[in-house]
Design a protein around this motif. Structure first.
Motif, PDB file in Angstrom:
ATOM      1  N   ASP A  41       0.855  -1.173   0.000  1.00 43.86           N
ATOM      2  CA  ASP A  41       0.000   0.000   0.000  1.00 43.86           C
ATOM      3  C   ASP A  41       0.900   1.234   0.000  1.00 43.86           C
ATOM      4  O   ASP A  41       1.407   1.667   1.016  1.00 43.86           O
ATOM      5  N   TRP A  42       1.100   1.798  -1.172  1.00 50.24           N
ATOM      6  CA  TRP A  42       2.022   2.925  -1.312  1.00 50.24           C
ATOM      7  C   TRP A  42       1.530   4.136  -0.531  1.00 50.24           C
ATOM      8  O   TRP A  42       2.297   4.980  -0.122  1.00 50.24           O
ATOM      9  N   ARG A  43       0.231   4.249  -0.349  1.00 48.77           N
ATOM     10  CA  ARG A  43      -0.331   5.404   0.323  1.00 48.77           C
ATOM     11  C   ARG A  43       0.055   5.515   1.781  1.00 48.77           C
ATOM     12  O   ARG A  43       0.092   6.596   2.333  1.00 48.77           O
ATOM     13  N   LYS A  44       0.333   4.367   2.363  1.00 46.39           N
ATOM     14  CA  LYS A  44       0.573   4.327   3.800  1.00 46.39           C
ATOM     15  C   LYS A  44       1.630   5.316   4.274  1.00 46.39           C
ATOM     16  O   LYS A  44       1.602   5.762   5.393  1.00 46.39           O
ATOM     17  N   ARG A  45       2.550   5.639   3.401  1.00 46.92           N
ATOM     18  CA  ARG A  45       3.676   6.437   3.845  1.00 46.92           C
ATOM     19  C   ARG A  45       3.460   7.935   3.660  1.00 46.92           C
ATOM     20  O   ARG A  45       4.343   8.734   3.911  1.00 46.92           O
ATOM     21  N   THR A  46       2.314   8.322   3.206  1.00 45.75           N
ATOM     22  CA  THR A  46       2.046   9.730   2.948  1.00 45.75           C
ATOM     23  C   THR A  46       1.347  10.378   4.141  1.00 45.75           C
ATOM     24  O   THR A  46       0.339   9.868   4.594  1.00 45.75           O
ATOM     25  N   PRO A  47       1.884  11.480   4.685  1.00 47.81           N
ATOM     26  CA  PRO A  47       1.155  12.129   5.779  1.00 47.81           C
ATOM     27  C   PRO A  47       0.040  12.994   5.212  1.00 47.81           C
ATOM     28  O   PRO A  47       0.318  14.056   4.671  1.00 47.81           O
ATOM     29  N   PRO A  48      -1.203  12.586   5.270  1.00 54.27           N
ATOM     30  CA  PRO A  48      -2.260  13.370   4.624  1.00 54.27           C
ATOM     31  C   PRO A  48      -2.482  14.683   5.359  1.00 54.27           C
ATOM     32  O   PRO A  48      -2.315  14.755   6.576  1.00 54.27           O
ATOM     33  N   GLY A  49      -2.838  15.678   4.616  1.00 53.82           N
ATOM     34  CA  GLY A  49      -3.217  16.946   5.235  1.00 53.82           C
ATOM     35  C   GLY A  49      -2.114  17.953   5.372  1.00 53.82           C
ATOM     36  O   GLY A  49      -2.351  19.101   5.727  1.00 53.82           O
ATOM     37  N   GLY A 101      17.600  11.693   0.045  1.00 52.02           N
ATOM     38  CA  GLY A 101      16.661  12.689  -0.487  1.00 52.02           C
ATOM     39  C   GLY A 101      15.728  13.186   0.611  1.00 52.02           C
ATOM     40  O   GLY A 101      15.505  14.391   0.767  1.00 52.02           O
ATOM     41  N   ALA A 102      15.211  12.260   1.399  1.00 52.39           N
ATOM     42  CA  ALA A 102      14.312  12.654   2.491  1.00 52.39           C
ATOM     43  C   ALA A 102      15.050  13.501   3.524  1.00 52.39           C
ATOM     44  O   ALA A 102      14.508  14.488   4.044  1.00 52.39           O
ATOM     45  N   ALA A 103      16.305  13.145   3.790  1.00 50.56           N
ATOM     46  CA  ALA A 103      17.103  13.930   4.746  1.00 50.56           C
ATOM     47  C   ALA A 103      17.281  15.355   4.230  1.00 50.56           C
ATOM     48  O   ALA A 103      17.163  16.331   4.985  1.00 50.56           O
ATOM     49  N   ALA A 104      17.554  15.474   2.937  1.00 49.60           N
ATOM     50  CA  ALA A 104      17.738  16.810   2.351  1.00 49.60           C
ATOM     51  C   ALA A 104      16.438  17.617   2.467  1.00 49.60           C
ATOM     52  O   ALA A 104      16.461  18.807   2.798  1.00 49.60           O
ATOM     53  N   ILE A 105      15.323  16.967   2.227  1.00 45.23           N
ATOM     54  CA  ILE A 105      14.026  17.674   2.307  1.00 45.23           C
ATOM     55  C   ILE A 105      13.778  18.147   3.742  1.00 45.23           C
ATOM     56  O   ILE A 105      13.372  19.289   3.973  1.00 45.23           O
ATOM     57  N   ALA A 131      10.207  11.039  -0.243  1.00 47.63           N
ATOM     58  CA  ALA A 131      10.151  12.498  -0.399  1.00 47.63           C
ATOM     59  C   ALA A 131       8.774  13.017   0.033  1.00 47.63           C
ATOM     60  O   ALA A 131       8.669  14.010   0.758  1.00 47.63           O
ATOM     61  N   ILE A 132       7.737  12.322  -0.388  1.00 46.05           N
ATOM     62  CA  ILE A 132       6.383  12.753  -0.025  1.00 46.05           C
ATOM     63  C   ILE A 132       6.172  12.568   1.477  1.00 46.05           C
ATOM     64  O   ILE A 132       5.623  13.438   2.156  1.00 46.05           O
ATOM     65  N   ALA A 133       6.657  11.453   1.981  1.00 42.76           N
ATOM     66  CA  ALA A 133       6.520  11.214   3.423  1.00 42.76           C
ATOM     67  C   ALA A 133       7.260  12.280   4.225  1.00 42.76           C
ATOM     68  O   ALA A 133       6.837  12.645   5.322  1.00 42.76           O
ATOM     69  N   GLU A 154      -2.592   9.943 -11.738  1.00 38.47           N
ATOM     70  CA  GLU A 154      -3.070   8.700 -11.119  1.00 38.47           C
ATOM     71  C   GLU A 154      -2.093   8.174 -10.068  1.00 38.47           C
ATOM     72  O   GLU A 154      -2.492   7.836  -8.960  1.00 38.47           O
ATOM     73  N   ILE A 155      -0.816   8.117 -10.418  1.00 34.45           N
ATOM     74  CA  ILE A 155       0.128   7.546  -9.443  1.00 34.45           C
ATOM     75  C   ILE A 155       0.528   8.585  -8.391  1.00 34.45           C
ATOM     76  O   ILE A 155       0.375   8.377  -7.190  1.00 34.45           O
ATOM     77  N   LEU A 156       1.031   9.717  -8.847  1.00 35.56           N
ATOM     78  CA  LEU A 156       1.612  10.661  -7.884  1.00 35.56           C
ATOM     79  C   LEU A 156       0.555  11.339  -6.996  1.00 35.56           C
ATOM     80  O   LEU A 156       0.702  11.386  -5.774  1.00 35.56           O
ATOM     81  N   LYS A 157      -0.476  11.853  -7.619  1.00 32.34           N
ATOM     82  CA  LYS A 157      -1.437  12.622  -6.820  1.00 32.34           C
ATOM     83  C   LYS A 157      -2.502  11.731  -6.182  1.00 32.34           C
ATOM     84  O   LYS A 157      -2.825  11.903  -5.011  1.00 32.34           O
ATOM     85  N   GLU A 158      -3.031  10.792  -6.967  1.00 31.97           N
ATOM     86  CA  GLU A 158      -4.138  10.001  -6.425  1.00 31.97           C
ATOM     87  C   GLU A 158      -3.630   8.851  -5.556  1.00 31.97           C
ATOM     88  O   GLU A 158      -4.019   8.704  -4.407  1.00 31.97           O
ATOM     89  N   GLU A 159      -2.725   8.060  -6.100  1.00 22.53           N
ATOM     90  CA  GLU A 159      -2.279   6.888  -5.347  1.00 22.53           C
ATOM     91  C   GLU A 159      -1.344   7.262  -4.189  1.00 22.53           C
ATOM     92  O   GLU A 159      -1.535   6.827  -3.059  1.00 22.53           O
ATOM     93  N   LEU A 160      -0.344   8.088  -4.470  1.00 18.87           N
ATOM     94  CA  LEU A 160       0.603   8.445  -3.409  1.00 18.87           C
ATOM     95  C   LEU A 160       0.110   9.613  -2.563  1.00 18.87           C
ATOM     96  O   LEU A 160       0.697   9.933  -1.534  1.00 18.87           O
ATOM     97  N   GLY A 161      -0.911  10.271  -2.998  1.00 22.56           N
ATOM     98  CA  GLY A 161      -1.483  11.349  -2.193  1.00 22.56           C
ATOM     99  C   GLY A 161      -0.630  12.599  -2.120  1.00 22.56           C
ATOM    100  O   GLY A 161      -0.700  13.343  -1.138  1.00 22.56           O
ATOM    101  N   PHE A 162       0.173  12.859  -3.142  1.00 27.50           N
ATOM    102  CA  PHE A 162       0.990  14.085  -3.140  1.00 27.50           C
ATOM    103  C   PHE A 162       0.078  15.305  -3.205  1.00 27.50           C
ATOM    104  O   PHE A 162      -0.722  15.450  -4.119  1.00 27.50           O
ATOM    105  N   GLU A 163       0.206  16.178  -2.227  1.00 24.97           N
ATOM    106  CA  GLU A 163      -0.710  17.325  -2.111  1.00 24.97           C
ATOM    107  C   GLU A 163      -0.093  18.638  -2.584  1.00 24.97           C
ATOM    108  O   GLU A 163      -0.777  19.652  -2.663  1.00 24.97           O
TER     109      GLU A 163
END
Ligand code: BGC
Ligand code: BGC
Length: 620
Positions: A26-34, A202-206, A269-271, A298-307
């Motif tokens: 579940d790729w979405r799991k790692r996205t902090p929504p909101g 990458g996440a560390a840089a972000i 990165a999204i997480a 479909e993948i980036l915005k909908e599935e991964l929830g990139f806001e």
């Protein structure tokens, strides 16, 4: 088809974890929504007040040099301005000129009907690399060898502070590409060939760039790039300036493989809360990614929830279709929220407005794009009427400071990879050596910084930006100037006890750096040969944006260090040579024996490189 073979293998990391996660997760799991949508209630009333043309203006990014007196910023209600590589203010390239210019444009943007401030963006990809006097850190390939996320975060924090000193809000970094072919001129922009390495650094840089809270005046908006598959292009799939190259080419992988190798860093990165993502120039199985709805929406915005907001690369929209209206329609409908249109920004606004009026781009798509842009602006505090949006010039005090340079020096130390140390010739004892330093990289800040330094392509020479060359660092470390002699070509070395040759690639960026042949330059070979002819043991320091084909050099050199593109702080090299620190760097990419082995990556069947991914010697 080495890449395909690679993907069929399940790799095991040293920690014992599978390198690639399965696609059924579940790729979405790692996205902090909101993280960004929490601003929607605040920005919707503003959105409701905007005309179509104002909305499209927000979706447009123009380049500084094309803006003339800047009045277009207010007239068109532009959402953003960029300075690309080497695009300096007319008044010069120093801290004051940059700050004044950015302040002027922010001011102008607040004169538009709704007064929404611009986001100003630059490529601060290894420090605030356009601006004279900024500290320049090693390029990402070297940072990958440190395996040190805390250090990468610290570097990003410093970069944020130096960029914010000029009032700029946004950097087109980190590049979380996974370069799989060293012929690619952008190999050094990535942290390395392993998706998980790119993901973690990458996440560390972000985290470092954006800080705890984007509204903090010291926080810098980050941009993960280039989405998607930029590091996977097939050699020869695109001609560039009359040569067959690899940059902006075609990534020929099925969706599973594309996800496993190239998408992985975007999850992290999204997480980590990245506010923006840049879409890549490359194609995916023959179609330009900038126009592919499946990947962008479909993948980036909908599935991964990139806001956050999705920006196109420099003039990339025009590559989607030869017909400009079709190109714009397809890109925006695919999911591009902001268009990087350096010079044709007004034309873009005219055309996109007309496309919406003609029903070819849905109004809802425009509203979604602008909502995303305003969310990010709200998160940055740009929509706060109480807040002074102009640069904080107090930050000038620490710009390029000694404390910042100290961290860069540490990064240089930790990024160096010791590849050979015959007879334990290293470390050298500074009190007991007479050194002859040679090679075109020994006394050249431009060469040690590489591309994306002051100029887009970088530049040889001192021209650039201050700092300490490797020669100067060695002299300082030895103390007695009489014990360090120098020649660019390696002549006159007789009488010394050791030769140090600093050789490698001259600066380049993007497709200009694509190479079919990564052999060591014959002139560099001769430098080493001259030192050998003088009877000296030779230490080779290789400055390069990727592994080069060493050939005989590996036998000729007694010791060999891959120093990548270390940046302005040459003392980090001296620290290792004299044993003030032990070498700890581990290769972030596989080192091939010859060109016939490229592409080569850990996990390939018949993997038999010169040095494996993760290789790096220590002092005994
Ligand atoms: C590069 C991007 C960069 C942009 C803006 C493009 O040519 O591909 O990496 O961020 O220019 O300078
Ligand atoms: C710009 C770079 C940009 C490149 C795109 C250059 O003129 O300065 O920022 O990446 O063009 O090709």
């Amino acid at each position: 088809m080495q890449r395909r073979k690679f993907l069929q293998t399940t790799l095991i990391l040293s920690a014992g974890l599978p390198l690639f996660t399965s696609c059924s997760q579940d790729w979405r799991k790692r996205t902090p929504p909101g993280r960004f949508s929490k601003y929607d209630d605040q920005v919707r009333p503003l959105l409701a007040r905007m005309t179509l043309r104002e909305k499209v203006g927000q979706m447009t990014q123009a380049e500084l040099g094309q803006l003339g007196d800047g009045s277009a910023v207010a007239r068109l209600a532009l959402g953003s301005v960029l300075s690309g590589g080497g695009a300096d203010p007319e008044a010069g390239n120093g801290l004051a000129a940059w700050t004044d210019t950015v302040a002027g444009l922010i001011d102008k943007s607040q004169e538009s009907r709704l007064g929404i401030p611009i986001l100003y963006g630059v490529d601060a990809v290894h420090g605030h690399s356009n601006v004279l006097g900024a500290v320049i850190f090693p390029h990402n390939i070297g940072l990958g060898c440190t395996r040190n996320p805390a250090l990468v975060e610290r570097i990003a924090r410093i970069t944020a502070e130096e960029v914010r000193a000029t009032g700029i809000h946004w950097t087109f970094a980190p590049c979380v590409t996974v370069p799989r072919d060293e012929r690619w001129g952008r190999t050094y922009e990535g942290f390395g060939e392993d998706p998980q390495l790119s993901a973690s650094l990458g996440a560390a840089a972000i985290r470092g760039l954006q800080g705890e809270d984007l509204s903090d005046p010291l926080s810098l908006l980050a941009c993960a790039k280039h989405y998607l598959g930029d590091g996977g292009t097939t050699y020869g799939s695109r001609a560039f300036r009359g040569r067959f190259g690899i940059d902006q080419g075609d990534t020929r992988l099925d969706e599973d493989e594309l996800r496993r190798v190239h998408l992985a860093p975007y999850l992290d990165a999204i997480a980590a809360g990245v506010g923006t993502i840049m879409v890549s120039y490359n194609s995916w199985n023959g179609a330009k990614v900038t126009g592919i709805r499946r990947l962008l929406t479909e993948i980036l915005k909908e599935e991964l929830g990139f806001e956050g907001l999705l920006i196109s690369d420099y003039n990339a929209i025009s590559q989607v279709d030869p017909d400009r209206d079709t190109a714009i329609m397809q890109s925006i409908n695919a999911g591009i929220d902001m268009a990087m249109e350096p010079d044709r920004f007004e034309d873009f606004i005219d055309r996109l407005t007309a496309l919406v009026e003609a029903g070819k781009v849905p109004q809802a798509r425009i509203d979604d794009a602008v909502l995303r842009i305003l969310r990010v602006k709200a998160a940055m505090g740009l929509l706060d009427p109480e807040r002074n949006q102009l640069p904080d010039r107090n930050l000038h005090q620490t710009f390029g400071s000694a404390a910042h340079r100290e961290v860069a020096r540490q990064a240089v130390r930790e990024s160096l990879v010791l590849l050979k140390n015959a007879g334990n010739i290293l470390p050298l004892n500074p009190a007991r050596v007479k050194i002859h330093v040679a090679g075109r990289g020994a006394d050249d800040i431009g060469m040690q910084c590489g591309g994306w330094t002051v100029e887009w392509q970088g530049k040889m020479g001192e021209v650039t930006t201050g700092g300490t060359t490797i020669l100067a660092a060695l002299r300082a470390a030895v103390g007695d100037a009489a014990n360090v002699s120098y020649s660019a070509d390696g002549s006159g070395a007789q009488g010394a006890s050791v030769g140090i040759a600093v050789i490698g690639e001259i600066p380049y960026a993007e497709g200009v750096g694509d190479r079919a042949d990564l052999a060591i330059d014959p002139a560099d070979h001769e430098v080493v040969a001259r030192l050998k002819a003088a009877g000296l043991p030779v230490v080779v320091i290789l400055l390069s944006g990727r592994p080069l084909i060493l050939g005989d050099l590996l036998d000729e050199a007694d010791a060999l260090i891959a120093a990548w593109l270390p940046g302005t702080e040459g003392q980090g090299v001296a620290d290792i040579l004299f044993g003030h620190a032990k070498p700890t760097g581990k290769l972030s990419c596989t080192w091939p024996r010859g060109m016939a082995q490229i592409p080569i990556n850990a996990g390939d069947a018949d993997y038999d490189p010169l040095f494996t991914y993760g290789f790096g010697l220590d002092y005994v």
